[in-house]
Design an enzyme around this catalytic site. Structure first.
Site, PDB file in Angstrom:
ATOM      1  CB  CYS A  57     -17.296  -4.827   8.898  1.00  7.85           C
ATOM      2  SG  CYS A  57     -15.780  -5.671   9.423  1.00  7.85           S
ATOM      3  CG  HIS A  62     -16.018  -3.131  13.474  1.00  5.94           C
ATOM      4  ND1 HIS A  62     -15.926  -3.863  12.317  1.00  5.94           N
ATOM      5  CD2 HIS A  62     -15.316  -3.830  14.405  1.00  5.94           C
ATOM      6  CE1 HIS A  62     -15.221  -4.951  12.522  1.00  5.94           C
ATOM      7  NE2 HIS A  62     -14.837  -4.954  13.788  1.00  5.94           N
TER       8      HIS A  62
END
Length: 488
Positions: free
Chosen positions: A44, A107
């Site tokens: 990710c 993130h």
């Protein structure tokens, strides 16, 4: 629209037999489907960094050198994040007076200097990390949700997620944020960039009450159905406001489906090999749909080799802006593909951490290293390729093939089951071309400073900005940095 751990085989348009994605399938029918679209990394955080910078993770710093060919990301204890030296897409779009918003998962680092509003975004509703937990707020703090620069609560406390049933209202909140932002920019006649990065399909999977129990595919399918409904509402909103023909929309995923979470909380990468964390096709090839009524002709299927990094370059082109010339940009401009149906020759490089694992040129893919996951993890029941063992290919040790790469023809063998014989004329011709491309690539490769090497419990989400107003500040432990361990 960036999905989280959604696989190539999760959409009806890609052959999912239950066909529970009518809005995404209609989006595809009204636009262009990419059959050969890739992420920049099978995990990710690095893939998101690449989408927003147009650069491979090894260039933008989203990798680790703590061990060879390891996937790394940004858990709470990570010290690093997106460097100030990187130029993100929203920073450049500001030059054309775009208003930029991120909804969902960032993130790219959770410490204050890495927050999205410090890197070109004007608004943020979401979290710096995925929705892991619940935690005890003593050993590990629950994760904050932000509105702009201040936290407005924490997962599981103020924003409930029922671990037993999977019920959570987050996707509905993210949908409302998107609709509201689009409406406000339309009313103000401002160009906008919306980065809708929702995470419902990342384990632990969740969906709102209306969608729970409605899918043939269990809880994961419920989450996909809610996402599909949300995409339908966003596209309808653009049409109702009369700005659909002014708005370029692209949907893809950050990496392949997490087969370790399947079947209950993971998707499908069929017909490809393995999944998230690996540089086999199941970990890197993603669903991708482009939609722009009046510009992208309906019903198109493109076999162009595409990448999330191309969204950086393509968006700049469509906004009338040039790409930065002071750094290597790996993304290409896909506007000739989207608007004229052309194809552009380009290679695809598959990286895992600091190692180039494989390269695709045309329909041939050469593996220079193979590795699914370690024997240690495998013995604990962690398997990134469940039911897909292929001798000499899905290895549990890092297997080097640099002297004699494994070669596959992805047209005949998309599942990477049958390596081409090294004595064949096909092998000799393809490898010669690929090795020349790799040589040129490596000559130009200047790795960035690795951001994912150092961990420290003191930097976790103990006292995020805004916690004082909510009386939710927690006391951090003393700083004791260590070298992060990345077993995968």
């Amino acid at each position: 629209m960036l999905m989280d751990d959604m696989g190539w085989g999760d959409l009806g348009v890609y052959g999912q037999p239950a066909r529970e994605t009518p809005n995404l399938d209609r989006m595809a029918a009204e636009g262009m489907v990419f059959t050969d679209f890739y992420t920049a990394n099978p995990l990710c955080s690095p893939s998101r960094a690449s989408l927003l910078t147009g650069r491979l993770p090894i260039r933008n710093g989203f990798y680790t050198t703590n061990a060879h060919a390891r996937n790394a990301y940004t858990p709470q204890e990570i010290v690093g994040g997106i460097p100030d030296s990187e130029i993100l897409l929203p920073e450049l779009l500001k030059k054309a007076n775009y208003v930029n918003k991120i909804v969902g998962k960032w993130h790219l680092g959770h410490r204050a200097q890495y927050h999205p509003l410090r890197h070109g975004f004007d608004e943020w509703f979401g979290s710096p990390n995925c929705h892991f937990g619940p935690y005890d707020n003593k050993e590990t703090p629950n994760l904050p949700l932000y509105r702009n620069m201040d936290m407005i609560g924490r997962y599981y406390e103020d924003f409930p997620i029922d671990i037993k049933t999977g019920e959570a209202n987050l996707t509905q909140l993210y949908l409302k944020e998107a609709l509201n932002f689009i409406g406000r920019q339309h009313n103000d006649d401002r160009p906008f960039f919306l980065y809708w990065a929702i995470d419902a399909t990342h384990a632990p999977v969740y969906a709102s009450k209306k969608f729970l129990g409605t899918s043939q595919r269990g809880l994961y399918g419920d989450a996909v159905r809610e996402i599909d409904d949300s995409v339908g509402q966003i596209l309808a909103h653009l049409q109702n406001l009369g700005i659909a023909e002014k708005t370029f929309v692209f949907l893809t995923s950050d990496n392949g489906a997490a087969l370790i979470s399947a079947p209950n909380e993971g998707g499908s990468n069929a017909p490809f090999l393995c999944g998230k964390q690996t540089t086999f096709e199941g970990g890197m090839r993603e669903p991708a749909i482009a939609w722009w009524p009046g510009h992208i002709s309906a019903g198109q299927v493109s076999h162009q080799l595409g990448s999330v990094m191309d969204l950086f370059t393509t968006s700049l082109s469509l906004a009338g802006l040039g790409r930065p010339h002071d750094r290597e940009i790996d993304g290409i401009d896909l506007s000739p593909v989207l608007l004229q149906g052309k194809t552009i020759d380009r290679p695809v490089f598959y990286y895992r951490g600091n190692e180039m694992m494989a390269v695709r040129v045309g329909l041939h893919k050469a593996h220079f290293w193979t590795w699914s996951n370690s024997w240690e993890e495998f013995a604990q029941g962690i398997d990134f390729c469940p039911g897909q063992t292929i001798s000499g290919v899905t290895t549990h040790v890092q297997q080097e093939h640099t002297m004699l790469p494994l070669l596959f023809h992805l047209g005949r063998d998309p599942g990477e089951k049958y390596p081409i014989r090294v004595t064949s004329a096909e092998y000799q011709g393809a490898i010669q071309q690929i090795l020349s491309i790799v040589q040129q690539h490596q000559k130009r490769m200047v790795p960035g400073e690795p951001q994912l090497n150092v961990c420290d419990r003191a930097v976790m989400n103990w006292s995020p900005p805004g916690c004082e107003k909510l009386n939710k500040c927690l006391t951090p432990p003393a700083s004791k940095p260590w070298k992060c361990s990345w077993p995968h």
